[in-house]
Design an enzyme around this catalytic site. Structure first.
Site, PDB file in Angstrom:
ATOM      1  N   GLU A  64       6.559   4.633  -0.596  1.00  0.00           N
ATOM      2  CA  GLU A  64       5.298   4.902   0.095  1.00  0.00           C
ATOM      3  C   GLU A  64       5.472   5.286   1.560  1.00  0.00           C
ATOM      4  O   GLU A  64       4.739   6.138   2.082  1.00  0.00           O
ATOM      5  CB  GLU A  64       4.367   3.675  -0.007  1.00  0.00           C
ATOM      6  CG  GLU A  64       3.706   3.498  -1.359  1.00  0.00           C
ATOM      7  CD  GLU A  64       4.540   2.678  -2.321  1.00  0.00           C
ATOM      8  OE1 GLU A  64       3.973   2.159  -3.291  1.00  0.00           O
ATOM      9  OE2 GLU A  64       5.761   2.559  -2.105  1.00  0.00           O
ATOM     10  N   GLU A  86       5.086  -1.873  -8.569  1.00  0.00           N
ATOM     11  CA  GLU A  86       4.262  -3.049  -8.303  1.00  0.00           C
ATOM     12  C   GLU A  86       3.659  -3.584  -9.604  1.00  0.00           C
ATOM     13  O   GLU A  86       3.535  -4.802  -9.785  1.00  0.00           O
ATOM     14  CB  GLU A  86       3.166  -2.704  -7.303  1.00  0.00           C
ATOM     15  CG  GLU A  86       3.707  -2.362  -5.913  1.00  0.00           C
ATOM     16  CD  GLU A  86       2.639  -1.825  -4.991  1.00  0.00           C
ATOM     17  OE1 GLU A  86       1.483  -2.280  -5.109  1.00  0.00           O
ATOM     18  OE2 GLU A  86       2.947  -0.945  -4.165  1.00  0.00           O
TER      19      GLU A  86
END
Length: 247
Positions: free
Chosen positions: A130, A110
Site C-alpha cells: 500500500e 489482511e
C-alpha cells in the site's frame, strides 16, 4: 466472474474470490459479499475456507479502480467497509481457513491474516504494497507483528516488500505449507477433518476467547476464560462430547 462464489459442501463453506483476470482484486461489493458469507451461516456449516479462483493469485488486494474512482473524501467509507468485512471474518462463529493458492497482497493479505488458519504452497508471495500507492496499510495488517515479529512487520509495511511464505521470517504465517499447488487440497482437507472433531459450540466459544486475548491483558483474559468455560461446560453438546471421549 466477479462477485465471490459461495459453495456449501456438507459442513464446509468455500468462499472463492472470483476475478482471476485481475488477480482476484476486490471491489467494495465483493468485500460486502465476503462479510455476508461468514456471518449468515446455517448451523450445518462448521468451517469456512477462503481461496482464490485460478492458479495465479489468492488475491491482489483492493482493485485500483476502487481508489481511482473515489473522491478524496471517500477514504473513511472505503476502509470502514473493509474493516467491517475483516472483523466479520476474524470473529466468525466457526473456524476460517485461508487456502493460499497464489500471490496474496494488500487487503487480500489482511483477509488471510484475519482467518484463523492459513494453508499455502511454497511459491506463494505475501506483502502489503500500500505505501507504494501513497496509502498506509491498516486494519488487520495490525495482526502482522504477532506472526512475523516487529522488525519484519515494520519493514513490510514501511517498504511494501513482498516475501515468499517459505522464507524463515514469514514461515510462522502458515499453519500448513506444501511443496506445490497440487498438495493444497489434501492439506486443507486434513485441517478441516481436525476442526470437525470438536463441537461447533466449543470452537465458537474458543474463537471468542482468542479475540478477547488479543484485545485484553492477562487479567481480563483469564476472567473472560473462566466465564466462558462455565457457560460451555453447561451445554448439552459439551456433556455429550465428554461422554463420547476416549483418550
Amino acid at each position: 466472474m466477479g462477485t465471490p462464489r459461495v459453495h456449501d459442501d456438507g459442513a464446509v463453506r468455500t468462499v472463492t474470490l472470483d476475478r482471476p483476470e485481475a488477480a482476484n482484486a476486490l471491489h467494495l461489493d465483493d468485500v460486502d459479499a465476503i462479510t455476508g458469507a461468514v456471518t449468515d451461516l446455517p448451523d450445518r456449516v462448521r468451517v469456512v475456507v477462503v481461496t482464490g479462483a485460478g492458479d495465479r493469485a489468492f488475491g491482489a488486494g483492493m482493485h485500483l479502480d476502487v481508489f481511482r474512482d473515489a473522491a478524496p473524501g471517500d477514504g473513511r467509507a472505503i476502509i470502514t467497509r473493509l474493516a467491517t468485512c475483516l472483523r466479520a471474518v476474524r470473529t466468525a462463529p466457526v473456524p476460517t481457513i485461508a487456502r493460499l493458492n497464489g500471490a496474496c497482497l494488500g487487503a487480500a493479505f489482511e483477509l488471510a491474516l484475519a482467518c484463523d488458519l492459513r494453508v499455502a504452497h511454497a511459491g506463494v508471495r505475501v506483502g502489503l504494497p500500500e505505501v507504494r500507492l501513497g496509502i498506509p496499510s491498516v486494519v488487520d495488517a495490525a495482526l502482522l507483528p504477532r506472526y512475523v515479529g516487529a522488525a519484519l512487520a515494520q519493514e513490510m509495511v514501511l517498504t511494501g516488500s513482498v516475501h515468499r511464505v517459505d522464507e524463515p521470517g514469514t514461515a510462522p504465517l502458515v499453519n500448513r505449507l506444501v511443496d506445490s499447488p497440487a498438495g493444497l487440497d489434501a492439506a486443507v482437507d486434513d485441517l478441516v477433518a481436525t476442526l470437525l472433531a470438536p463441537t461447533r459450540e466449543v470452537l465458537s466459544a474458543q474463537k471468542e476467547l482468542l479475540e478477547t486475548w488479543r484485545e485484553q491483558g492477562i487479567t481480563g483474559s483469564v476472567e473472560a476464560s473462566v466465564d466462558t468455560f462455565a457457560e460451555v461446560f453447561a451445554l448439552p453438546a459439551t456433556r455429550d462430547a465428554i461422554a463420547r471421549y476416549r483418550p
